[in-house]
Design a protein around this motif. Sequence first.
Motif, mmCIF file in Angstrom:
data_model
loop_
_atom_site.group_PDB
_atom_site.id
_atom_site.type_symbol
_atom_site.label_atom_id
_atom_site.label_comp_id
_atom_site.label_asym_id
_atom_site.label_seq_id
_atom_site.Cartn_x
_atom_site.Cartn_y
_atom_site.Cartn_z
ATOM 1 N N MET A 1 39.352 -8.393 -44.957
ATOM 2 C CA MET A 1 39.780 -9.809 -44.929
ATOM 3 C C MET A 1 39.899 -10.330 -46.362
ATOM 4 O O MET A 1 38.965 -10.132 -46.980
ATOM 5 C CB MET A 1 38.913 -10.864 -44.246
ATOM 6 N N ASN A 2 41.137 -10.561 -46.824
ATOM 7 C CA ASN A 2 41.407 -10.870 -48.344
ATOM 8 C C ASN A 2 40.995 -9.663 -49.123
ATOM 9 O O ASN A 2 40.282 -9.983 -50.073
ATOM 10 C CB ASN A 2 40.823 -12.018 -48.643
ATOM 11 N N ILE B 1 48.123 -10.328 -40.683
ATOM 12 C CA ILE B 1 47.718 -9.067 -40.291
ATOM 13 C C ILE B 1 48.402 -7.825 -40.540
ATOM 14 O O ILE B 1 49.609 -7.787 -40.137
ATOM 15 C CB ILE B 1 47.363 -9.068 -38.783
ATOM 16 N N ASN B 2 48.103 -6.916 -41.254
ATOM 17 C CA ASN B 2 48.792 -5.850 -41.767
ATOM 18 C C ASN B 2 50.282 -6.145 -42.167
ATOM 19 O O ASN B 2 51.329 -5.612 -41.943
ATOM 20 C CB ASN B 2 48.897 -4.861 -40.652
ATOM 21 N N GLY B 3 50.232 -7.090 -42.898
ATOM 22 C CA GLY B 3 51.460 -7.717 -43.610
ATOM 23 C C GLY B 3 52.457 -8.545 -42.742
ATOM 24 O O GLY B 3 53.562 -8.837 -43.157
ATOM 25 N N LYS B 4 51.848 -8.799 -41.513
ATOM 26 C CA LYS B 4 52.891 -9.424 -40.494
ATOM 27 C C LYS B 4 52.307 -10.833 -40.119
ATOM 28 O O LYS B 4 50.985 -10.739 -39.976
ATOM 29 C CB LYS B 4 53.167 -8.646 -39.271
ATOM 30 N N GLN B 5 53.019 -11.626 -39.974
ATOM 31 C CA GLN B 5 52.694 -13.241 -39.614
ATOM 32 C C GLN B 5 52.064 -13.156 -38.184
ATOM 33 O O GLN B 5 52.924 -12.729 -37.151
ATOM 34 C CB GLN B 5 53.562 -14.183 -40.003
ATOM 35 N N ASP C 1 41.783 -18.203 -39.587
ATOM 36 C CA ASP C 1 42.731 -19.108 -39.908
ATOM 37 C C ASP C 1 43.319 -18.913 -41.103
ATOM 38 O O ASP C 1 42.340 -19.256 -42.286
ATOM 39 C CB ASP C 1 42.617 -20.450 -39.317
ATOM 40 N N GLY C 2 44.575 -18.465 -41.509
ATOM 41 C CA GLY C 2 45.130 -18.661 -42.836
ATOM 42 C C GLY C 2 45.045 -17.486 -43.683
ATOM 43 O O GLY C 2 45.043 -17.537 -44.755
ATOM 44 N N GLN C 3 44.239 -16.757 -43.084
ATOM 45 C CA GLN C 3 43.735 -15.415 -44.022
ATOM 46 C C GLN C 3 44.532 -14.281 -43.960
ATOM 47 O O GLN C 3 45.385 -14.282 -43.014
ATOM 48 C CB GLN C 3 42.108 -14.879 -43.906
ATOM 49 N N ASP C 4 44.322 -13.189 -44.726
ATOM 50 C CA ASP C 4 44.882 -12.167 -44.786
ATOM 51 C C ASP C 4 44.285 -10.883 -44.353
ATOM 52 O O ASP C 4 43.110 -10.483 -45.125
ATOM 53 C CB ASP C 4 45.396 -11.863 -46.357
ATOM 54 N N LEU C 5 44.336 -10.201 -43.301
ATOM 55 C CA LEU C 5 43.505 -9.150 -42.803
ATOM 56 C C LEU C 5 44.407 -7.795 -42.520
ATOM 57 O O LEU C 5 45.582 -7.736 -42.463
ATOM 58 C CB LEU C 5 43.128 -9.386 -41.240
#
Length: 162
Positions: A51-52, A7-11, A67-71
Amino acid sequence: MQISLTINGKQHSGDVEPRTLLVEFLRYQLGLTGTHVGCDTSQCGACTIHMNGKSIKACTLLAAQADGQDLTTIEGVAPSATELHPMQEAFRENHGLQCGFCTPGMIMSALAMVERHKGEDLDEKTIREELEGNLCRCTGYHGIVKAIAAGAKAMQASQGGA
Ligand code: FES
Ligand code: FES
């Protein structure tokens, strides 16, 4: 269940119930309260995030589905803590907000709109059509549309475009 996502570049990771909505996870577990909840019916768009790279309504998705996505949320769009994103600046300059409740969702939708219409002039008609999924209870649409047009131009200019 355990989920882990960017999320916002952070895990981030967290333990969520299978029924937990993504917007609840963001707001109540991670404290990212810029993503608002304005309805229970997926109509208002106050909860819009990316999301992505695509805009989605975070109240229509379960946290587990992310889960596992880039937000990206509104907290992740400004280049630094002291600078606004050109689209945020355009909202400030063009009276694109009144109470501000719809603003994060409007800005996230605007950014996705600019991406979808890359290389085109975003005219008023297109902006109004594209904003169909975002409601402003202050009914300040004129300023919002002006702000998005100005923000789109500023983004093009900062990316070396026209
Ligand atoms: S809270 Fe998600 S659309 Fe209204
Ligand atoms: S500015 Fe108040 S809801 Fe849009």
